[in-house]
Design a protein around this motif. Structure first.
Motif, PDB file in Angstrom:
ATOM      1  N   ILE A  24       0.757  -1.327  -0.057  1.00 17.89           N
ATOM      2  CA  ILE A  24      -0.011  -0.045   0.087  1.00 17.89           C
ATOM      3  C   ILE A  24       0.976   1.440   0.060  1.00 17.89           C
ATOM      4  CG2 ILE A  24      -1.743   1.059   1.182  1.00 17.89           C
ATOM      5  CD1 ILE A  24      -2.720  -1.503  -0.080  1.00 17.89           C
ATOM      6  N   ALA A  57      -2.084   6.505   1.459  1.00 17.02           N
ATOM      7  CA  ALA A  57      -3.206   5.528   1.333  1.00 17.02           C
ATOM      8  C   ALA A  57      -4.679   6.186   0.858  1.00 17.02           C
ATOM      9  CB  ALA A  57      -3.163   4.561   2.118  1.00 17.02           C
ATOM     10  N   GLY A  69      -3.648   5.298  -3.726  1.00 16.67           N
ATOM     11  CA  GLY A  69      -4.053   4.666  -2.604  1.00 16.67           C
ATOM     12  C   GLY A  69      -5.262   3.770  -2.583  1.00 16.67           C
ATOM     13  N   LEU A  70      -6.346   4.360  -3.131  1.00 10.67           N
ATOM     14  CA  LEU A  70      -7.535   3.644  -2.987  1.00 10.67           C
ATOM     15  C   LEU A  70      -7.515   2.711  -4.309  1.00 10.67           C
ATOM     16  CD1 LEU A  70      -9.988   6.642  -2.782  1.00 10.67           C
ATOM     17  CD2 LEU A  70      -9.440   4.917  -0.950  1.00 10.67           C
ATOM     18  N   GLN A  94      -5.419  -0.185  -3.058  1.00  7.82           N
ATOM     19  CA  GLN A  94      -6.262  -1.148  -2.107  1.00  7.82           C
ATOM     20  C   GLN A  94      -7.181  -2.144  -2.612  1.00  7.82           C
ATOM     21  OE1 GLN A  94      -7.767   1.591   0.675  1.00  7.82           O
ATOM     22  NE2 GLN A  94      -6.004   1.857   2.041  1.00  7.82           N
ATOM     23  N   ALA A 150      -4.953  -4.618  -4.590  1.00  4.74           N
ATOM     24  CA  ALA A 150      -4.922  -5.844  -3.455  1.00  4.74           C
ATOM     25  C   ALA A 150      -6.208  -6.504  -3.055  1.00  4.74           C
ATOM     26  CB  ALA A 150      -4.263  -4.901  -2.259  1.00  4.74           C
ATOM     27  N   GLU A 151      -7.021  -5.807  -2.736  1.00  6.14           N
ATOM     28  CA  GLU A 151      -8.573  -6.677  -2.586  1.00  6.14           C
ATOM     29  C   GLU A 151      -8.839  -7.757  -3.501  1.00  6.14           C
ATOM     30  OE1 GLU A 151     -11.177  -4.090  -1.396  1.00  6.14           O
ATOM     31  OE2 GLU A 151     -10.363  -3.299   0.626  1.00  6.14           O
TER      32      GLU A 151
END
Length: 438
Positions: free
Chosen positions: A189, A193, A198-199, A202, A205-206
């Motif tokens: 991250i 973030a 950063g969003l 994320q 990554a999810e």
């Protein structure tokens, strides 16, 4: 990973640099216009003051006096004008500023005399009084160097801004570009973030975590399904083989057992093929020895013959016995079973034709199935291969053609379904001929 053709950092620097040059050019133009306008206003004010003094003197003694400024003269006739002023004035008498020869420059003001006296003209030759023109080159050089400095400063700001904003996005793009089903890294991250990068990081990554979970679940399913399906099928095959060795079996019972063993073996191959479709890796189309098409076709027809019971249907098969396919037997069996089963199921009466067709050069071949009496609606042709898409009156689940489509994509087989004169024709493009048919 393929490098981006247009990097965001370069685009930011070009945008900032171009904007800086545009602003510097506009303000430089305004500066030049302001200096020239100020200089002209100075000369116009001097002419107005001198003209007012001359008009007062004329009203007092009735004649034009010599101007106080040495660079000004009074002319009572246009013919008295200098040669480089007379011709431009006659062409454009409404102007008040004229450029002469050899660097001379004139400003002119009309002296309105009382009737019946004629007007006169106050002319100022200001070439020696000009301030902007002699220093114009130095001013332009100063503006040019200022523009270069502003451009360099804009590039530095753009580079700093790009490193602050585009660099994290570029690193994220590089990490995302290296992702493969076999390699799903854990994305770090970014420090900030809470911004857009950063969003996005994320969210990616999810998504990777979900994909990793899905792949693990799919691998577990295919492993467990392979074990749970193959084991009972193997038991059925081995049991049927032992029963065939039992003495005293009737001919009909032996035939049923042979059919059961053959169907179980074929089902075992089908399970393997369907499970391979669920995996990411590609499977070579050239696996094993070439398969004779006609014997396999005959077995498929016998398996699907139950769909013809009670129907006045004629079967016309024109497949030479020497035709062989290098497709895996299980794949070819699934294709033929689904397509021939559909043809049998959707034909109430008439003829079902099956034949191999070659082009004139005989380097391409196609497997054709035509059933009469129940053509597919044109608006359904484009969506018929989708899962659970069924024709009206179909008793199946709508998965057969979806499986056929996936197998054709996996083994690079052309598939075409079309309506012809009230019939439905399915064509498997087994081409080039050397790829699938020998």
């Amino acid at each position: 990973m393929k490098r981006p053709r247009r990097r965001m950092r370069n685009r930011l620097m070009i945008a900032f640099g171009g904007f800086a040059v545009l602003v510097a050019g506009v303000f430089g133009l305004y500066a030049m216009v302001f200096m020239y306008a100020t200089e002209d206003a100075f000369f116009d004010a001097a002419l107005r003051q001198e003209a007012a003094a001359l008009m007062r003197a004329r009203r007092h003694d009735g004649r034009w006096e010599t101007p106080r400024s040495p660079y000004m003269k009074v002319y009572t006739s246009v013919a008295q004008f200098p040669d480089d002023l007379r011709s431009p004035y006659q062409d454009e008498p409404w102007r008040h500023e004229y450029a002469g020869r050899d660097g001379r420059h004139y400003h002119l003001k009309t002296l309105q005399a009382s009737a019946p006296a004629a007007n006169a003209w106050l002319v100022a030759e200001v070439s020696q009084q000009l301030v902007v023109r002699p220093m114009r080159d130095r001013i332009l050089q100063l503006l040019a160097w200022s523009a270069v400095a502003v451009f360099a400063l804009a590039l530095l700001i753009a580079y700093w801004l790009a490193r602050r904003t585009a660099a994290p996005l570029a690193r994220l793009a590089a990490q995302v570009g290296s992702i493969t089903p076999q390699h799903l890294p854990v994305l770090p991250i970014p420090e900030r973030a809470d911004d857009e990068v950063g969003l996005v990081a994320q969210g990616v990554a999810e998504l990777i975590d979900r994909i990793r979970t899905f792949i693990e679940r799919e691998q577990e399913f295919t492993r467990d399904a392979s074990h749970e399906l193959r084991t009972p099928l193997a038991v059925i095959v081995s049991t049927s083989e032992r029963l065939l060795d039992e003495p005293g079996l009737s001919p009909a019972g032996r035939q049923h057992l042979m059919h059961l063993r053959q169907s179980a073996s074929q089902l075992e191959q089908t399970v393997g093929t369907l499970l391979s479709l669920a995996r990411e890796s590609q499977e070579s189309a050239r696996t094993g020895d070439p398969v004779a098409v006609l014997p396999l076709l005959e077995r498929v027809i016998l398996d699907q013959a139950v769909l013809l019971e009670g129907k006045p249907i004629e079967l016309d098969v024109q497949v030479p016995p020497d035709i062989r396919s290098v497709l895996p037997e299980s794949v070819l069996h699934i294709l033929l079973s689904n397509l021939i089963g559909n043809a049998f199921a959707h034909t109430e009466a008439g003829v079902v034709r099956i034949w191999i067709e070659h082009t004139q050069s005989r380097d391409r071949a196609s497997f054709n199935i035509v059933n009469s009496g129940h053509a597919i609606e044109p608006d359904l042709l484009a969506t018929l291969h989708r899962p659970f898409q069924r024709r009206e009156g179909s008793a199946g689940l709508g998965l057969g053609l979806a499986i056929v489509r996936r197998l054709c994509e996996r083994y690079r087989i052309g598939l075409r379904i079309q309506a012809e004169d009230g019939d439905t024709r399915v064509e498997l493009g087994l081409a080039p001929r050397g790829d699938h048919v020998t």
